[in-house]
Design a protein around this motif. Structure first.
Motif, mmCIF file in Angstrom:
data_model
loop_
_atom_site.group_PDB
_atom_site.id
_atom_site.type_symbol
_atom_site.label_atom_id
_atom_site.label_comp_id
_atom_site.label_asym_id
_atom_site.label_seq_id
_atom_site.Cartn_x
_atom_site.Cartn_y
_atom_site.Cartn_z
ATOM 1 N N ARG A 153 -12.812 -52.168 -35.457
ATOM 2 C CA ARG A 153 -13.547 -50.926 -35.702
ATOM 3 C C ARG A 153 -14.983 -51.083 -35.247
ATOM 4 O O ARG A 153 -15.513 -52.188 -35.202
ATOM 5 C CB ARG A 153 -13.499 -50.533 -37.177
ATOM 6 N N GLN A 154 -15.565 -49.948 -34.907
ATOM 7 C CA GLN A 154 -16.963 -49.942 -34.496
ATOM 8 C C GLN A 154 -17.669 -48.766 -35.136
ATOM 9 O O GLN A 154 -17.323 -47.606 -34.873
ATOM 10 C CB GLN A 154 -17.100 -49.877 -32.977
ATOM 11 N N ALA A 155 -18.649 -49.075 -35.967
ATOM 12 C CA ALA A 155 -19.460 -48.049 -36.612
ATOM 13 C C ALA A 155 -20.652 -47.729 -35.718
ATOM 14 O O ALA A 155 -21.065 -48.567 -34.905
ATOM 15 C CB ALA A 155 -19.924 -48.539 -37.977
ATOM 16 N N PRO A 156 -21.235 -46.553 -35.850
ATOM 17 C CA PRO A 156 -22.396 -46.193 -35.033
ATOM 18 C C PRO A 156 -23.524 -47.211 -35.161
ATOM 19 O O PRO A 156 -23.899 -47.587 -36.270
ATOM 20 C CB PRO A 156 -22.814 -44.832 -35.596
ATOM 21 N N GLY A 157 -24.009 -47.684 -34.023
ATOM 22 C CA GLY A 157 -25.117 -48.616 -34.026
ATOM 23 C C GLY A 157 -24.746 -50.046 -34.356
ATOM 24 O O GLY A 157 -25.631 -50.903 -34.479
ATOM 25 N N LYS A 158 -23.455 -50.312 -34.500
ATOM 26 C CA LYS A 158 -23.018 -51.668 -34.856
ATOM 27 C C LYS A 158 -22.051 -52.201 -33.814
ATOM 28 O O LYS A 158 -21.470 -51.450 -33.041
ATOM 29 C CB LYS A 158 -22.357 -51.674 -36.235
#
Length: 125
Positions: free
Chosen positions: A38-43
């Motif tokens: 998973r990829q969260a915004p800004g991470k």
């Protein structure tokens, strides 16, 4: 190359559940590593759960006891059951496969050479 297509994302309130599915265009899961990232915004993208080529299942610490990864070889699908969702679970979720992978944790993104397009999960408080 085998195509992977995720589905099942959406918006849910904290404490709720979602089930993600990843369908492969052909039978591909025998003796391969499979995983959800998973990829969260800004991470940076991070591993969430994986099944290695010996069938060992591994989870990221923050999802242990809440998420369950499973595979259905007959249907060529990989699933991620997500319960007790938290706002910090909000991210784009990707399924991926690798011919070989390192055992244990963490999952090494560079080992996975086949990726789906992702499905968005949004959890509100």
């Amino acid at each position: 190359q085998v195509q992977l297509v995720e589905s099942g994302g959406g918006s849910e309130q904290a404490g709720g559940s979602l089930r993600l599915s990843c369908a492969a265009s052909e039978y591909t899961y025998t003796r391969r590593c499979m995983a959800w990232f998973r990829q969260a915004p800004g991470k940076e993208r991070e591993g969430v759960a994986g099944i290695d080529d010996y069938g060992h299942i591994r989870y990221e610490d923050s999802v242990k006891g809440r998420f369950t990864i499973s595979q259905d070889n007959a249907k060529n699908t990989l699933a991620l059951q997500m319960n007790s969702l938290k706002p910090e679970d909000t991210a784009m979720y990707y399924c991926a496969t690798a011919d070989r992978c390192t055992t244990g944790w963490p999952l090494f993104e560079y080992e996975y050479n086949n990726w789906g397009q992702g499905t968005q999960v949004t959890v509100s408080s």
